[in-house]
Design a protein around this motif. Structure first.
Motif, PDB file in Angstrom:
ATOM      1  N   ARG A   1       0.103  15.282   1.964  1.00 34.49           N
ATOM      2  CA  ARG A   1       1.382  15.799   2.491  1.00 34.49           C
ATOM      3  C   ARG A   1       2.350  14.664   2.775  1.00 34.49           C
ATOM      4  O   ARG A   1       3.541  14.774   2.496  1.00 34.49           O
ATOM      5  N   ALA A   2       1.821  13.562   3.342  1.00 36.39           N
ATOM      6  CA  ALA A   2       2.708  12.444   3.698  1.00 36.39           C
ATOM      7  C   ALA A   2       3.361  11.858   2.456  1.00 36.39           C
ATOM      8  O   ALA A   2       4.517  11.429   2.494  1.00 36.39           O
ATOM      9  N   LEU A   3       2.618  11.827   1.357  1.00 42.21           N
ATOM     10  CA  LEU A   3       3.163  11.243   0.127  1.00 42.21           C
ATOM     11  C   LEU A   3       3.741  12.311  -0.798  1.00 42.21           C
ATOM     12  O   LEU A   3       4.198  11.995  -1.891  1.00 42.21           O
ATOM     13  N   ASN A   4       3.727  13.551  -0.323  1.00 40.76           N
ATOM     14  CA  ASN A   4       4.272  14.671  -1.097  1.00 40.76           C
ATOM     15  C   ASN A   4       3.660  14.716  -2.508  1.00 40.76           C
ATOM     16  O   ASN A   4       4.360  14.856  -3.502  1.00 40.76           O
ATOM     17  N   LEU A   5       2.348  14.555  -2.552  1.00 40.58           N
ATOM     18  CA  LEU A   5       1.661  14.531  -3.854  1.00 40.58           C
ATOM     19  C   LEU A   5       1.590  15.939  -4.435  1.00 40.58           C
ATOM     20  O   LEU A   5       1.374  16.910  -3.700  1.00 40.58           O
TER      21      LEU A   5
ATOM     22  N   PHE B   1       4.320   7.443  14.666  1.00 35.57           N
ATOM     23  CA  PHE B   1       3.313   7.395  13.591  1.00 35.57           C
ATOM     24  C   PHE B   1       3.418   8.680  12.771  1.00 35.57           C
ATOM     25  O   PHE B   1       3.778   9.739  13.306  1.00 35.57           O
ATOM     26  N   ASN B   2       3.071   8.615  11.499  1.00 34.55           N
ATOM     27  CA  ASN B   2       3.195   9.802  10.652  1.00 34.55           C
ATOM     28  C   ASN B   2       2.176  10.873  11.006  1.00 34.55           C
ATOM     29  O   ASN B   2       2.346  12.032  10.633  1.00 34.55           O
ATOM     30  N   GLY B   3       1.121  10.474  11.702  1.00 37.42           N
ATOM     31  CA  GLY B   3       0.134  11.464  12.096  1.00 37.42           C
ATOM     32  C   GLY B   3      -1.084  10.787  12.707  1.00 37.42           C
ATOM     33  O   GLY B   3      -1.177   9.557  12.725  1.00 37.42           O
ATOM     34  N   LEU B   4      -1.977  11.613  13.218  1.00 33.48           N
ATOM     35  CA  LEU B   4      -3.197  11.111  13.856  1.00 33.48           C
ATOM     36  C   LEU B   4      -4.400  11.518  13.028  1.00 33.48           C
ATOM     37  O   LEU B   4      -4.469  12.651  12.536  1.00 33.48           O
ATOM     38  N   ILE B   5      -5.339  10.590  12.866  1.00 38.01           N
ATOM     39  CA  ILE B   5      -6.620  10.908  12.245  1.00 38.01           C
ATOM     40  C   ILE B   5      -7.655  10.624  13.325  1.00 38.01           C
ATOM     41  O   ILE B   5      -7.824   9.465  13.732  1.00 38.01           O
ATOM     42  N   THR B   6      -8.290  11.662  13.803  1.00 37.43           N
ATOM     43  CA  THR B   6      -9.246  11.429  14.887  1.00 37.43           C
ATOM     44  C   THR B   6     -10.630  11.116  14.322  1.00 37.43           C
ATOM     45  O   THR B   6     -11.016  11.593  13.252  1.00 37.43           O
TER      46      THR B   6
ATOM     47  N   VAL C   1      12.125  -3.970   6.002  1.00 35.10           N
ATOM     48  CA  VAL C   1      12.723  -3.071   5.000  1.00 35.10           C
ATOM     49  C   VAL C   1      11.698  -2.643   3.956  1.00 35.10           C
ATOM     50  O   VAL C   1      11.625  -1.485   3.566  1.00 35.10           O
ATOM     51  N   LYS C   2      10.851  -3.610   3.539  1.00 33.01           N
ATOM     52  CA  LYS C   2       9.907  -3.315   2.457  1.00 33.01           C
ATOM     53  C   LYS C   2       8.859  -2.287   2.865  1.00 33.01           C
ATOM     54  O   LYS C   2       8.330  -1.564   2.038  1.00 33.01           O
ATOM     55  N   THR C   3       8.517  -2.250   4.143  1.00 34.14           N
ATOM     56  CA  THR C   3       7.387  -1.415   4.564  1.00 34.14           C
ATOM     57  C   THR C   3       7.792  -0.234   5.445  1.00 34.14           C
ATOM     58  O   THR C   3       6.932   0.542   5.846  1.00 34.14           O
ATOM     59  N   LYS C   4       9.087  -0.127   5.726  1.00 33.88           N
ATOM     60  CA  LYS C   4       9.482   0.877   6.725  1.00 33.88           C
ATOM     61  C   LYS C   4       9.240   2.316   6.273  1.00 33.88           C
ATOM     62  O   LYS C   4       9.144   3.213   7.108  1.00 33.88           O
ATOM     63  N   SER C   5       9.135   2.536   4.959  1.00 35.59           N
ATOM     64  CA  SER C   5       8.936   3.911   4.480  1.00 35.59           C
ATOM     65  C   SER C   5       7.472   4.255   4.217  1.00 35.59           C
ATOM     66  O   SER C   5       7.169   5.375   3.813  1.00 35.59           O
ATOM     67  N   ILE C   6       6.588   3.297   4.398  1.00 34.96           N
ATOM     68  CA  ILE C   6       5.167   3.589   4.119  1.00 34.96           C
ATOM     69  C   ILE C   6       4.620   4.490   5.226  1.00 34.96           C
ATOM     70  O   ILE C   6       4.729   4.161   6.409  1.00 34.96           O
ATOM     71  N   PRO C   7       4.017   5.625   4.869  1.00 35.43           N
ATOM     72  CA  PRO C   7       3.411   6.463   5.915  1.00 35.43           C
ATOM     73  C   PRO C   7       2.286   5.705   6.630  1.00 35.43           C
ATOM     74  O   PRO C   7       1.460   5.068   5.980  1.00 35.43           O
TER      75      PRO C   7
ATOM     76  N   PRO D   1       0.832  -1.199   0.000  1.00 36.46           N
ATOM     77  CA  PRO D   1       0.000   0.000   0.000  1.00 36.46           C
ATOM     78  C   PRO D   1       0.871   1.254   0.000  1.00 36.46           C
ATOM     79  O   PRO D   1       2.033   1.207   0.404  1.00 36.46           O
ATOM     80  N   ASP D   2       0.297   2.367  -0.450  1.00 39.66           N
ATOM     81  CA  ASP D   2       1.046   3.631  -0.415  1.00 39.66           C
ATOM     82  C   ASP D   2       0.949   4.284   0.946  1.00 39.66           C
ATOM     83  O   ASP D   2       1.821   5.051   1.337  1.00 39.66           O
ATOM     84  N   VAL D   3      -0.145   4.005   1.640  1.00 40.75           N
ATOM     85  CA  VAL D   3      -0.344   4.595   2.965  1.00 40.75           C
ATOM     86  C   VAL D   3      -1.212   3.641   3.787  1.00 40.75           C
ATOM     87  O   VAL D   3      -2.036   2.915   3.225  1.00 40.75           O
ATOM     88  N   ILE D   4      -0.970   3.618   5.090  1.00 42.30           N
ATOM     89  CA  ILE D   4      -1.743   2.723   5.964  1.00 42.30           C
ATOM     90  C   ILE D   4      -2.408   3.559   7.058  1.00 42.30           C
ATOM     91  O   ILE D   4      -1.772   4.422   7.663  1.00 42.30           O
ATOM     92  N   LEU D   5      -3.694   3.282   7.288  1.00 42.82           N
ATOM     93  CA  LEU D   5      -4.429   3.904   8.391  1.00 42.82           C
ATOM     94  C   LEU D   5      -4.753   2.779   9.361  1.00 42.82           C
ATOM     95  O   LEU D   5      -5.449   1.828   8.989  1.00 42.82           O
ATOM     96  N   VAL D   6      -4.259   2.842  10.568  1.00 46.54           N
ATOM     97  CA  VAL D   6      -4.466   1.731  11.492  1.00 46.54           C
ATOM     98  C   VAL D   6      -5.118   2.227  12.781  1.00 46.54           C
ATOM     99  O   VAL D   6      -4.696   3.231  13.361  1.00 46.54           O
ATOM    100  N   SER D   7      -6.132   1.493  13.198  1.00 48.82           N
ATOM    101  CA  SER D   7      -6.854   1.866  14.423  1.00 48.82           C
ATOM    102  C   SER D   7      -6.016   1.529  15.647  1.00 48.82           C
ATOM    103  O   SER D   7      -5.461   0.435  15.752  1.00 48.82           O
TER     104      SER D   7
END
Lengths: 381, 160
Positions: free
Chosen positions: A254-258, A235-240, A208-214, A183-189
């Motif tokens: 922002r996390a993926l610098n799109l 964590f790269n950030g919080l989503i409340t 190694v494969k996943t360490k850079s995924i936001p 995945p490009d980004v992961i949201l985890v509860s």
């Protein structure tokens, strides 16, 4: 190109397997068939890490290791033994010479990558060479939450993007998922049972494969303890929750610098046009502000010195618009860009109510604006 | 003395083939591993120390090619070259014997391994000299056979 990895093994098979294991990563694989060749490559190419076999003809791994450690130029290069030699005594003897890790054949390729990745910084090839991605490029968002309503809410909320949402209820399923897809980004509860959300984060960061995924933490607003823990863990950030989907999109962007600039900026008739969207709000204003200087500088570098600030989609003016307009004016003066503005009569009238903008003369059409930019000296309206 | 060695060798073969090649080898009576005159390839590794010996892995050339293609993950039309097959069989022997030898070393029987060598032929047979124990293990994968033969001579002083 990335780090240089030297594999020293008399078996071409092993060297091929090592090269294959690191193929997805931005690195250079160097090869040597024995200790003598290995030392020559070390002196010539200065590898960042060495994978070293033990039993080899001409010069074995132990002798090569001794020579590496005796030379001040090479003694700091990390060495990982990759050998069928697993006897305790030999392992201890070799370990005392200062190897960083010891892998025993037979081995899984993933294990070699993991261990090397703990010592040097490995980046996936697509990560290292990727072009700047745009907001409207396809992305893969993985949601790990045990509440189906959250899955549905995020899926629905991101339906206006070309992003794919995969939703899973358990952390273990997410680990399996990431072995097959990235995945490009992961949201985890953070509220998954038994701290599974935190464990998932740690596992992703360790691999190694996943360490850079936001990775963003999903948390209810009142759960301050778990939010604090997530911040401390990195964590790269919080989503409340309840999730503000606009905020989620901004955070992912922002996390993926799109690149989002294409939504506001275009070049037309040798003029850089900044066109505000109908849903202009503080979030989009912030997004525009972030892109404004780079786009203006890029235009100047390309020989364009005209800017048209198009606020015609808006039906009213507010402080956010006024601030952005002042920022545009200031930057244009700084970069010696000729600029003008177009907007509705209503917006023009409202601008006259503010002290800072009472002199703004908004033109009524593109044609008027282009004519103005073509004929008037720099300095604005 | 031989039985634990056999167990160690069998475990080593299983681990090496499942981890590196991704092929499950099932035990098969060694005497029933017949190659029907097909060309064979044998890789061997010697070791010397308190226990001296040679371990041979041998099978048919077609199965050796299959093993090589599996291990190197060669795409379908791409054939394995003779050099690739030799190197893969040699490395597999190295891993099997390395695993076996390391367990011996841990049991206080230190040994040193040689580098692998390869023999090809149609009528392959191993004739041990006297005072050498022979341990012959058979394996099969589908209709293919693989034999691991260990010739061991114990040079340790006899227990009082």
């Amino acid at each position: 190109m990335g780090p240089k990895i030297l594999t020293v093994d008399d078996s071409k098979t092993i060297r091929m397997i090592v090269a294959r294991a690191f193929k997805p990563f931005a690195c250079e694989i160097l090869e040597a068939a024995d200790g003598v060749e290995g030392l020559a490559v070390v002196n010539r190419d200065k590898p960042d890490i060495i994978l070293l076999d033990y039993t080899m003809p001409v010069m074995d791994g132990f002798e090569m290791l001794n020579k590496l450690k005796a030379d001040p130029e090479t003694r700091s290069i990390p060495v990982v033994m990759l050998t069928a030699e697993a006897g305790r005594e030999n392992v201890i003897k070799i370990a005392r010479r200062g190897v960083r890790d010891y892998l025993i054949k037979p081995f899984k390729e993933e294990l070699v990558v993991e261990r090397v990745g703990r010592i040097i910084d490995l980046k996936a090839k697509n990560e290292a060479t990727a072009k700047v991605r745009r907001y409207d490029d396809p992305l893969h968002v993985l949601v790990v939450d045990d509440k189906p309503a959250i899955h549905d809410h995020i899926r629905t909320g991101l339906a206006d993007t070309p992003w794919t949402v995969s939703a899973l209820p358990q952390a273990g399923q997410a680990v399996d998922f990431c072995t097959h897809q990235m995945p490009d980004v992961i949201l985890v509860s953070l509220s998954l049972a038994e701290g599974a959300g935190f464990m998932l984060f740690q596992m992703m960061r360790a691999a190694v494969k996943t360490k850079s995924i936001p990775i963003f933490a999903l948390s209810v607003k009142t759960a301050l303890d778990e939010q604090q823990r997530a911040q401390q863990m990195g964590f790269n950030g919080l989503i409340t929750k309840p999730i503000d989907l606009d905020d989620l999109k901004v955070k992912i962007t922002r996390a993926l610098n799109l690149d989002t600039s294409y939504r506001y900026f275009l070049v037309q008739n040798d003029v850089l046009v900044l066109k505000l969207p109908p849903n202009f709000n503080p979030t989009t204003a912030n997004d525009i502000t972030l892109n404004l200087r780079p786009k203006a500088t890029e235009a100047v570098d390309a020989g364009l010195r005209k800017l048209l600030f198009d606020m015609s989609p808006l039906t009213s003016a507010d402080v956010t618009l006024i601030k952005l307009g002042l920022h545009v004016a200031s930057l244009c003066q700084e970069l010696d860009i000729r600029y003008t503005m177009i907007g509705s009569a209503a917006v023009s009238a409202e601008c006259r109510n503010y002290e800072e903008t009472k002199d703004w003369q908004l033109l009524g059409s593109y044609d008027e604006a282009l004519a103005f930019l073509a004929g008037k000296p720099p300095g604005g309206t | 003395m031989i039985e634990p060695f056999e167990v160690l060798l069998r475990a080593a073969v299983h681990e090496v083939f499942s981890t590196m090649v991704g092929l499950a080898l099932e035990p098969h009576p060694a005497a029933a591993c017949t190659f029907n005159g097909q060309p064979q390839i044998a890789s061997s590794i010697g070791f010397t120390g308190q226990l001296t010996g040679v371990v041979y892995l041998y099978t048919t050339i077609p199965f050796a090619h299959r093993i090589t293609r599996h291990l190197l993950r060669l795409p379908d039309p791409e054939p394995a070259t003779e050099e690739m097959v030799n190197d893969v069989l040699g490395e597999l022997a190295n891993m099997v014997v390395g695993h076996f030898k390391s367990r011996l070393t841990d049991r206080g029987i230190p040994c040193v391994m040689t580098i692998p060598s390869i023999v090809r032929g149609s009528h392959f047979g191993i004739e041990p000299v006297s005072q050498t124990a022979v341990d012959r293990l058979g394996f099969h994968h589908a209709s293919h056979y693989l034999v691991v033969e260990a010739l061991l001579r114990d040079s340790r002083p006899a227990a009082a």
